[in-house]
Design a protein around this motif. Structure first.
Motif, short mmCIF file in Angstrom:
data_model
loop_
_atom_site.label_atom_id
_atom_site.label_comp_id
_atom_site.label_asym_id
_atom_site.label_seq_id
_atom_site.Cartn_x
_atom_site.Cartn_y
_atom_site.Cartn_z
N GLY A 1 -4.03 10.43 -10.25
CA GLY A 1 -4.17 9.81 -8.94
C GLY A 1 -3.44 8.49 -8.83
N LEU A 2 -3.56 7.64 -9.86
CA LEU A 2 -2.94 6.32 -9.81
C LEU A 2 -1.42 6.43 -9.81
N PHE A 3 -0.88 7.38 -10.55
CA PHE A 3 0.57 7.58 -10.57
C PHE A 3 1.08 7.92 -9.17
N VAL A 4 0.36 8.78 -8.45
CA VAL A 4 0.76 9.14 -7.09
C VAL A 4 0.76 7.91 -6.19
N LEU A 5 -0.30 7.11 -6.28
CA LEU A 5 -0.40 5.90 -5.45
C LEU A 5 0.71 4.91 -5.79
N MET A 6 1.00 4.76 -7.08
CA MET A 6 2.02 3.80 -7.49
C MET A 6 3.41 4.24 -7.02
N LYS B 1 0.86 -1.18 0.00
CA LYS B 1 0.00 0.00 0.00
C LYS B 1 0.90 1.24 0.00
N PRO B 2 0.36 2.37 -0.44
CA PRO B 2 1.18 3.59 -0.50
C PRO B 2 1.64 4.03 0.88
N SER B 3 2.87 4.52 0.94
CA SER B 3 3.42 5.06 2.19
C SER B 3 3.41 6.58 2.13
#
Length: 661
Positions: A342-347, A35-37
């Protein structure tokens, strides 16, 4: 991170892909926990790991990962006094060999992957245990070299079996006429011969089994019973010695419990890191810069779930503006743009590489909240609007400088008049909080808000008006149209319906003209504040909000902008400045070189007239022929000084006029 947002942005599909690349159960568990940190140093470390593993794979190397089959149950029993069997200890030996291979491999790859190669230094190949297991067990069986006593016992077993075999060969000849066939077999671990049932009395001995038809009896002749008893005794001795040897090996393995657990953890980490690298390679991912500040700059970014069919996206937030309002036709890629951001930030915050070009940069965010999709729920009795409001409420609670908020279809799901007012109020609050926000809309009032509000920027999804095809390309600095009529014609709506719609629109535009004029003073107020000395973003937002909210109470589709005029710019015209991507007010019309002086934020800049577009004509902004333009272009102090000079001489009184830039 918000779990609903992870699902809306399809982060779960990215995770599933990473999980599919793991080879061990322990590695899979780590991938399932991914999960994203929000810790910058942690994210940086993860990205370094993934990048190095990607480089290893790109070099053509095959990383010697272990599936660790059978190791997990083995580790679960460590410390519980269990005596492991030969198969379990053999698996341990194979596992330790793979650990030694990984250490050797990583040591040879330090020049490519120095960080993860160093992780192998914490692994223990346990040479003494590995050598002892190799000496005692081979192919899942104890070797004769496992102990001296075992070797002695097995010699006697081999001798006893040889005596029995020779004796049985003699009985085959002796009782030949009573046998079904002349062969020796085993039943219940006893050597027997097949005797015909009707001739059973001719072969004295013990019956241990019979055939399924009952016609054959398997008899142990009395001639070998003593030898069989001797063999059984030696077998029992072998079992006792086997237990002694396995107990000693198990005890030795127990002594390495700490080292073995560290090995499992390290191998699982290598598996997870490699899975991230394999996923990154599958989407042509690259390591982009991790910014210290909460900013986003994407260059040539492709949505990872769309791959090569997606059009590269270039967008940014947090540099010149904190809000990006995206407009354009349906099916034009607005929602995909939000999801990509959004997905790029999470990845990135999960340590994954992303498909973007050099120059891309992403900061670390504490909160990512996305309102994408209509969110209707029969189970929770949520309408589209209720769902939007629920997410908006959550956004407002967590809005802060390190928050990224994505809003799809502002003002959707309810009456546009109220929806627009509510949307602008929310955007103002988010802007004041310092959060980054990207939103999509079709409404002109929200486009106008973005064009006159500091910290806001318009962007449009490109559309080919000739082919009526969306180009799926984001263009920053301009707002786009919905092209509803053109798209409706393309998809076959009857021309009769389309012409009627155009008549209705024209009629509605005429009836709204006067109402639209009422909206201009509010916009004028915002532009005056823009032209004043250093008005802050919150003040501009408040000025615009007052005018816009009054307007949306009266009409749904008021258009605050005017079409470009062909006549020369006049002093007081509001113009759009393409290089600055914002509005300004004309201070001096074009000279013979076509140079126009425009005031922006109290400063005067010179631009070629080709770099400007009429935004709102002076006549609409400043009613009356005698309107005092000094209110727009001069400071309050200078105007006061001029008034005093016209009345009397004041010693030391000066007027300072800013120069051009």
């Amino acid at each position: 991170m918000n779990e609903a947002t992870l699902k809306r942005l399809e982060y779960d599909k990215i995770k599933e892909s990473v999980i599919s690349y793991t080879v061990s159960e322990a590695g899979k568990v780590l991938a399932e926990r991914m999960k994203p940190s929000t810790d910058h140093r942690q994210v940086e470390a993860w990205l370094q790991e993934t990048a190095e593993a990607t480089d290893l794979l790109a070099s053509g190397a095959s990383i010697p990962l272990s599936a660790m089959e059978g190791i997990e149950p083995f580790m679960a029993l460590l410390g519980k006094g269990r005596i492991y069997n030969e198969a379990e200890l053999d698996q341990l030996a194979v596992w330790l060999t793979s650990v030694a291979q990984m250490k050797k491999y990583m040591n040879s790859k330090r020049h490519i992957a120095p960080t993860i190669a160093a992780y192998a230094d914490s692994m223990f190949d346990c040479p003494e245990l590995r050598e002892e297991l190799a000496r005692c067990i081979r192919y899942g069986q104890l070797t004769d070299q496992a102990s001296h006593d075992l070797a002695y016992i097995r010699r006697h077993i081999y001798a006893a079996e040889d005596k029995i075999q020779r004796k049985l060969e003699q009985t085959l000849s002796k009782y030949k006429s009573a046998l079904q066939e002349p062969i020796v077999s085993k039943r219940r671990d006893r050597y027997v011969i097949p005797v015909k049932r009707e001739l059973r009395k001719q072969v004295p001995g013990t019956v241990w089994d019979e055939s399924s038809s009952g016609q054959t009896l398997f008899v142990e002749p009395n001639d070998v019973s003593d030898l069989q008893q001797e063999l059984g005794q030696w077998k029992a001795e072998e079992d006792r010695e086997r237990t002694i040897v396995l107990s000693a090996l198990s005890e030795k393995a127990e002594a390495y419990a700490y080292e073995l657990k560290r090995n499992v953890e390290a191998m699982a980490s290598f598996d997870f890191i490699t899975a991230r690298a394999k996923h990154s390679r599958s989407i042509a991912g690259k390591r982009i810069k991790l910014a210290d500040k909460p900013v986003i700059r994407l260059v040539g970014a492709r949505h990872p779930l769309l791959g090569a069919i997606s059009v590269p996206l270039s967008a940014e937030l947090g540099y010149g503006w904190k809000q990006l309002i995206i407009t354009g036709p349906n099916t034009g890629g607005k929602t995909v743009t939000l999801k990509t951001i959004g997905l790029f930030v999470l990845m990135v915050q999960s340590g994954l590489l992303v498909p973007a070009e050099e120059g891309s940069e992403i900061g670390v965010f504490r909160h990512v909240v996305a309102d994408v999709g209509d969110g209707q729920s029969l189970e929770q009795s949520l309408s589209t609007f209720s769902s939007h409001i629920t997410v908006l409420s959550e956004m407002l609670k967590c809005a802060a400088p390190r928050s990224l908020l994505l809003l799809d279809e502002l003002a959707a799901g309810t009456d546009p008049t109220e929806g627009i007012a509510l949307s602008i109020a929310v955007l103002e609050e988010l802007l004041a909080s310092g959060a980054l926000a990207a939103a999509t809309t079709h409404f002109n009032e929200i486009k106008t808000f973005a064009s006159v509000t500091r910290g806001c920027q318009n962007g449009k999804m490109a559309f080919d008006a000739d082919t009526l095809q969306p180009l799926y390309r984001l263009e920053i600095g301009e707002s786009g149209d919905s092209h509803a009529f053109a798209i409706a014609r393309r998809f076959g709506l009857p021309e009769k319906v389309m012409k009627r719609a155009e008549v209705l629109l024209s009629s509605k535009d005429t009836s709204l003209q006067k109402q639209g004029d009422d909206f201009i003073p509010g916009l004028r107020e915002a532009l005056q504040m823009e032209a004043s000395n250093g008005a802050d973003a919150a003040g501009q937002s408040a000025a615009f909000s007052t005018a816009s909210k009054e307007k949306v109470k009266e009409t749904k589709h008021a258009d605050a902008s005017s079409k470009p005029s062909m006549q020369p710019f006049q002093q007081g015209d509001a113009v759009w400045i393409y290089p600055l991507k914002r509005a300004g007010v004309v201070f001096r019309p074009a000279n013979e070189k076509g140079e126009v002086i425009v005031q922006v934020q109290g400063k005067k800049h010179t631009f070629n007239h080709k770099r400007l577009r009429l935004y709102i004509a002076k006549e609409k902004l400043y009613p009356g022929e005698q309107y005092d333009m000094d209110i727009v272009f001069d400071t309050k102090e200078n105007r006061k000084a001029r008034h005093q000079m016209t009345r009397k001489h004041v010693e030391g009184l000066t007027i300072i006029t800013p120069g051009e830039e």
